[in-house]
Enzyme design. Structure first.
Site, PDB file in Angstrom:
ATOM      1  CG  ASP A   1      -2.089   0.932   1.061  1.00  0.00           C
ATOM      2  OD1 ASP A   1      -2.964   0.939   1.928  1.00  0.00           O
ATOM      3  OD2 ASP A   1      -2.128   1.665   0.050  1.00  0.00           O
TER       4      ASP A   1
ATOM      5  CB  CYS B   1     -11.142 -26.498   9.227  1.00  0.00           C
ATOM      6  SG  CYS B   1      -9.628 -25.661   8.705  1.00  0.00           S
TER       7      CYS B   1
ATOM      8  CB  CYS C   1      -6.071 -25.785   8.580  1.00  0.00           C
ATOM      9  SG  CYS C   1      -6.315 -25.400  10.325  1.00  0.00           S
TER      10      CYS C   1
ATOM     11  CG  ASP D   1      -5.875  -5.371   2.271  1.00  0.00           C
ATOM     12  OD1 ASP D   1      -6.485  -4.535   1.573  1.00  0.00           O
ATOM     13  OD2 ASP D   1      -5.491  -5.150   3.449  1.00  0.00           O
TER      14      ASP D   1
ATOM     15  CB  CYS E   1      -8.785 -28.111  12.087  1.00  0.00           C
ATOM     16  SG  CYS E   1      -9.339 -26.423  12.366  1.00  0.00           S
TER      17      CYS E   1
ATOM     18  CG  HIS F   1      -8.610 -22.135  11.952  1.00  0.00           C
ATOM     19  ND1 HIS F   1      -9.172 -23.207  11.279  1.00  0.00           N
ATOM     20  CD2 HIS F   1      -9.632 -21.272  12.188  1.00  0.00           C
ATOM     21  CE1 HIS F   1     -10.459 -23.009  11.126  1.00  0.00           C
ATOM     22  NE2 HIS F   1     -10.779 -21.848  11.661  1.00  0.00           N
TER      23      HIS F   1
END
Ligand code: 0UX
Ligand code: ZN
Length: 376
Positions: free
Chosen positions: A96, A308, A310, A270, A313, A339
């Protein structure tokens, strides 16, 4: 139109909404859109290693001109070989321009035609950021995608103030294009402003699309206005932007806002949310927000999110996460941040699939119902 180093390829439009599937090609790879970009303010996505970002499917991450300019300084990042080398990340980086931070971090500021005078939030020293300076710092940092220097006015500012601000932001955008030193290796995006005023949004989009930017951001939103306001502005702003270039909605956001933004033709998003709320043990799950440090989870041995897959998890329970967060164990922040980032990146993967199957509306209804957005 010069051949930009950052290009957009439209793959498919969703049949029932304004959503679109595409790819963005940068000097550091090609990535599918719509996409969520994890935020790494100080050249790190807090507590997450680049290899972990890669394994969860992140294509482009954000870093920040304002913060890196102050510390460690753009010269050091440049001498280190640029941001990619400095932070050992070889996929996309977007920075940015620093304007937003000046307005949000330092209350002592003075906006003039030539730029903004303000005080450092670190040591109070007097600083000055101009469109040229903001572009040249980004040239030194070396991201694939850079932002024009703009003013993001408060949402409740008067029409007259916003009109003058939009006109100045357009002049600043022109000056930024002129000052850009590496147009062949770094794509520069223009940022559309205009708050909630349709004619000012049209003016801003007209000014910026008459200049040859690689892509366009929609700024001035997600600054405290009601979500219905943000969606209203998107309804008439995204169609003003060229179909063959990326559209980036800045600072968004929550799962519902991401889906609503995609439905209105936005490609890139974002938000600091995933890592910021993780630090106090708040997680996003398919069944809605779950504040894992609550006592309710002290003896709950299930994963955060049964749906999930991931790392967090698959290997840890809510009880364990609660224990770590309550004990201020850094590993707890890592697991909840991992996560949350995975959840949003995975949500965008599911959204892309829904666009492929032309059933984004059904997907949205199902997701909103399960997440609890329809609850009164
Ligand atoms: C949250 N709502 C919102 N954000 C906004 C941002 C910053 C986007 N994120 C980059 C950023 C900002 C901070 C925090 C992290 C790291 C780094 C510093 C870069 C993300 C914006 N940035 C610019 N240049 N202009 C806007 O109008 C704008 C509007 C926003 N509305
Ligand atoms: Zn998970």
């Amino acid at each position: 139109m010069s051949n930009h180093p950052v290009t957009y390829q439209l793959e498919k439009k969703e049949k029932h909404t304004g959503a679109r599937l595409g790819t963005i090609t940068t000097p550091h790879g090609t990535f599918e859109t719509p996409m969520f970009m994890p935020v790494g303010t100080l050249a790190t996505v807090k507590t997450i290693a680049p290899e972990e970002l890669e394994e969860m499917g992140a294509g482009i991450i954000l870093s920040n001109t304002y913060h890196l300019w102050l510390r460690p300084g753009a010269d050091i990042v440049e001498e280190a070989g640029g941001l990619h080398k400095f932070m050992n990340w070889d996929k996309g980086i977007l920075t940015d321009s620093g304007g937003f931070q000046v307005f949000s971090l330092s209350d002592l500021r003075d906006i003039k035609e030539e730029g903004v005078h303000f005080r450092s939030h670190l040591d109070g020293s007097k600083l000055f950021l101009s469109p040229e300076k903001a572009i040249n710092v980004q040239n030194q940092l070396g991201p694939d995608i850079m932002m024009s220097f703009d003013e993001c006015p408060p949402y409740d500012e008067s029409y007259d103030y916003v009109k003058k601000s939009v006109e100045r932001t357009s002049r600043w955008a022109e000056r930024g294009l002129e000052a850009h030193k590496n147009p062949d290796t770094q794509g520069l995006f223009g940022i559309v402003q205009g708050a909630g005023f349709e004619d000012l949004r049209r003016q801003s989009a007209k000014d910026l699309t008459s200049m040859d930017f690689a892509g366009y951001s929609i700024g001035g939103l997600s600054v405290g206005e009601p979500k219905s306001e943000m969606y209203r502005v998107l309804d008439f702003t995204t169609p003003l932007l060229p179909e063959n270039k990326p559209r980036y909605l800045m600072g968004v956001g929550t799962p519902d806002a991401l889906i609503e933004g995609v439905m209105r033709g936005v490609d890139m998003f974002d938000c600091v949310l995933p890592t910021r709320i993780a630090r106090n043990g708040t997680t996003m799950t398919s069944q809605g927000r779950l504040v894992v440090k609550n006592a309710a989870y002290a003896r709950d041995y299930r994963p955060l999110d049964e749906k999930c897959d991931c790392y967090t998890c698959r290997n840890y329970s809510r009880a364990y996460l609660r224990h770590l967060i309550k004990s201020n164990e850094t590993f707890g922040l890592r697991l909840t941040s991992y996560h949350n980032l995975y959840f949003l990146l995975n949500l965008m993967k599911d959204v892309r699939q829904a666009i492929r199957e032309d059933n984004l509306l059904e997907f949205k209804e199902r997701f909103f119902e399960e997440y609890g957005y329809n609850k009164p």
